[in-house]
Structures are given as C-alpha cells and as structure tokens.
Design an enzyme around this catalytic site. Structure first.
Site, PDB file in Angstrom:
ATOM      1  N   ARG A  56      -4.250   1.169  -5.474  1.00  0.00           N
ATOM      2  CA  ARG A  56      -3.145   0.407  -5.399  1.00  0.00           C
ATOM      3  C   ARG A  56      -3.550  -1.038  -5.106  1.00  0.00           C
ATOM      4  O   ARG A  56      -4.522  -1.400  -4.549  1.00  0.00           O
ATOM      5  CB  ARG A  56      -2.563   0.907  -3.765  1.00  0.00           C
ATOM      6  CG  ARG A  56      -1.564  -0.013  -3.282  1.00  0.00           C
ATOM      7  CD  ARG A  56      -1.802  -1.053  -2.237  1.00  0.00           C
ATOM      8  NE  ARG A  56      -0.767  -1.694  -1.510  1.00  0.00           N
ATOM      9  CZ  ARG A  56      -0.908  -2.833  -0.824  1.00  0.00           C
ATOM     10  NH1 ARG A  56      -1.904  -3.463  -0.565  1.00  0.00           N
ATOM     11  NH2 ARG A  56       0.142  -3.559  -0.154  1.00  0.00           N
ATOM     12  N   VAL A  57      -2.491  -1.900  -5.580  1.00  0.00           N
ATOM     13  CA  VAL A  57      -2.977  -3.352  -5.681  1.00  0.00           C
ATOM     14  C   VAL A  57      -1.684  -4.057  -4.866  1.00  0.00           C
ATOM     15  O   VAL A  57      -0.505  -3.772  -5.101  1.00  0.00           O
ATOM     16  CB  VAL A  57      -2.729  -3.993  -7.071  1.00  0.00           C
ATOM     17  CG1 VAL A  57      -3.035  -5.545  -7.041  1.00  0.00           C
ATOM     18  CG2 VAL A  57      -4.162  -3.361  -7.696  1.00  0.00           C
ATOM     19  N   GLY A  58      -2.210  -4.793  -3.706  1.00  0.00           N
ATOM     20  CA  GLY A  58      -1.374  -5.454  -3.205  1.00  0.00           C
ATOM     21  C   GLY A  58      -0.377  -6.750  -3.877  1.00  0.00           C
ATOM     22  O   GLY A  58      -0.613  -7.020  -4.830  1.00  0.00           O
ATOM     23  N   ASP A  59       0.151  -7.717  -3.066  1.00  0.00           N
ATOM     24  CA  ASP A  59       0.661  -8.799  -3.736  1.00  0.00           C
ATOM     25  C   ASP A  59      -0.267  -9.903  -3.594  1.00  0.00           C
ATOM     26  O   ASP A  59       0.034 -10.868  -4.575  1.00  0.00           O
ATOM     27  CB  ASP A  59       1.934  -9.179  -2.491  1.00  0.00           C
ATOM     28  CG  ASP A  59       1.232  -9.558  -1.236  1.00  0.00           C
ATOM     29  OD1 ASP A  59       0.799  -8.633  -0.622  1.00  0.00           O
ATOM     30  OD2 ASP A  59       1.545 -10.602  -0.705  1.00  0.00           O
ATOM     31  N   GLY A 119       2.668  -5.896   0.900  1.00  0.00           N
ATOM     32  CA  GLY A 119       2.651  -6.115  -0.366  1.00  0.00           C
ATOM     33  C   GLY A 119       3.593  -5.823  -0.988  1.00  0.00           C
ATOM     34  O   GLY A 119       4.510  -6.377  -2.050  1.00  0.00           O
ATOM     35  N   THR A 167       2.426 -13.221   3.756  1.00  0.00           N
ATOM     36  CA  THR A 167       1.588 -12.182   4.254  1.00  0.00           C
ATOM     37  C   THR A 167       2.430 -10.942   4.630  1.00  0.00           C
ATOM     38  O   THR A 167       3.538 -11.232   4.655  1.00  0.00           O
ATOM     39  CB  THR A 167       0.570 -12.415   5.571  1.00  0.00           C
ATOM     40  OG1 THR A 167       1.620 -12.991   6.425  1.00  0.00           O
ATOM     41  CG2 THR A 167      -0.167 -13.707   5.331  1.00  0.00           C
ATOM     42  N   GLY A 168       2.064  -9.884   4.704  1.00  0.00           N
ATOM     43  CA  GLY A 168       3.115  -8.739   5.062  1.00  0.00           C
ATOM     44  C   GLY A 168       2.868  -7.543   4.121  1.00  0.00           C
ATOM     45  O   GLY A 168       1.630  -7.401   3.528  1.00  0.00           O
ATOM     46  N   THR A 206      -4.483 -10.232   5.718  1.00  0.00           N
ATOM     47  CA  THR A 206      -4.104 -11.285   4.639  1.00  0.00           C
ATOM     48  C   THR A 206      -4.194 -12.572   5.322  1.00  0.00           C
ATOM     49  O   THR A 206      -3.566 -13.003   6.267  1.00  0.00           O
ATOM     50  CB  THR A 206      -2.976 -10.897   3.989  1.00  0.00           C
ATOM     51  OG1 THR A 206      -2.773  -9.593   3.672  1.00  0.00           O
ATOM     52  CG2 THR A 206      -2.631 -11.952   2.912  1.00  0.00           C
TER      53      THR A 206
HETATM   54  N1  GLY Z   1      -0.186  -8.563   1.880  1.00  0.00           N
HETATM   55  C1  GLY Z   1      -1.359  -7.486   1.681  1.00  0.00           C
HETATM   56  C2  GLY Z   1      -1.332  -6.498   1.127  1.00  0.00           C
HETATM   57  O1  GLY Z   1      -0.166  -5.976   1.042  1.00  0.00           O
HETATM   58  O2  GLY Z   1      -2.260  -5.824   0.903  1.00  0.00           O
END
Ligand code: GLY
Length: 205
Positions: free
Chosen positions: A157-160, A183, A180-181, A129
């Site tokens: 799956r959708v991240g943050d 999500g 970042t990290g 990220t």
């Molecule tokens: N921070 C990116 C994700 O979790 O996909």
C-alpha cells in the site's frame, strides 16, 4: 528557507519515532516493517520515494531522485538500491518497544467477528505524517511531505505522501499545499493539487 535548509531540517522529521508503523498481515517479527514515503518539491522539480525501508532520511533520498535522475518516483527495493548507491547507510530502526506495541495494537488482536477490517483510522495512536511548506528569500516555493504511513496497512500500500498532487503539491506561481490524514481519501480527490487549482481559479484559502 532554501532547499538545503529544507532538506537538512527535514532530516529530523524523516525519522518519526514511535511504533513500527507499517506492517504486513501475520505475526512474524520479520514482517513488522517500517516503510517510509516522502515527496519533495521545489520550484516545480519533484522527487519521491515510496515503500523505502532501512533508510533514516528518505527526504534526502527523494531530493537525490529529483536532482540526479530523470525520474520522479522510485519505490521499494529499487529506491533502496538507489539510496545505497548514493551513499546512504542502511539502518535497522525497529525497537523492542515498537515491535511489542505492534503486537498489542494489531487489529487481529481486536477483531471479534473474524473479518478483515475494511476502514482505516487515524487517531492519536496512529498518525505520523509531516508536511512542511516553504518560501525562500527569492519567493520560490518548496515543500516536503514525509510519513511512515498508516499502521496495519496491506503490503504494497502506498499513501498520499509520495503521490504528486496527493499529499503535496507546489506550484511556484500559485501556491503550495500539503496534507495529512487517511491517504486513500486524499489520493481519491488529488487533494493538494485540487486545492492549488482552486487557488489558481481565484478562490482564497
Ligand atoms: N497520509 C499518510 C498515509 O495515508 O499514509
């Protein structure tokens, strides 16, 4: 840095090289997919795409969502059709090395007890990220958060990164924050928006 510069420079960041970083369960090559998510904010206008495949510069598509549609977030096939409509070419970014790396690192090759992994790990091999925050010469704030997400995630799956207030939040009056990290951890607490609200309440970074 203004919006044009932000979008232009982020073209380089969009296309994060490396392993195929979003995959489905199963071992078919066709399922080794690179899925891109991005959110772009500028002066409280917002646009995002999630689950977008085969597009080199998703930040540019997110910008079009922000500027050309009444919406904030487009996903999957709809986002891809919108990108095509806007003149973006489809590309196939998977390399032989990426697909091989995916096979070698896939949790199915590592798990010993036959159980599905229940936690997500970000480490040197699994992170990608990028968040950039900007302030232009007039003092307006902007930001973009782009990723291909965690490897070995579930389909859908959708991240943050594309979630407003998750991986990125920009408030022209208060500040801008990006994350970042993992999500899931960030979405659970509305991470970036939470930080901005702390600033609004008088806390310091
Ligand atoms: N921070 C990116 C994700 O979790 O996909």
């Amino acid at each position: 840095m203004d919006l044009d510069q932000l979008a232009r420079d982020l073209g380089e960041l969009d296309f994060v090289p490396g392993t195929a970083s979003a995959v489905e369960n199963g071992r078919r090559l066709a399922r080794c997919r690179r899925i891109l998510e991005v959110k772009l904010c500028f002066e409280a206008r917002r646009g995002a795409v999630a689950g977008l495949e085969h597009i080199r510069h998703p930040a540019a598509v997110a910008r079009r969502v922000m500027e050309k549609t009444p919406h904030v977030l487009l996903i999957g096939e709809g986002a891809m059709w919108f990108a095509i409509q806007q003149g973006f070419p489809l590309e196939m970014p998977y390399t032989v090395e990426a697909i091989q790396g995916w096979y070698e690192k896939h949790p199915d090759n590592k798990k010993k007890d036959g159980k599905q992994p229940t936690s997500l790990t970000i480490d040197e091999q699994n992170h990608d990220t990028v968040t950039v925050l900007t302030r232009d010469t007039k003092g307006h704030l902007g930001g973009v958060c782009t990723t291909s997400g965690l490897a070995f995630k579930m389909p859908g799956r959708v991240g943050d990164s594309p979630i407003i207030g998750g991986g990125l939040y920009v408030d022209d009056e208060v500040g801008a924050a990006g994350a970042t990290g993992v999500g899931e951890e960030i979405i659970r607490i509305g991470g970036s928006a939470f930080l901005i609200e702390q600033l609004r309440a008088g806390k310091t970074p």
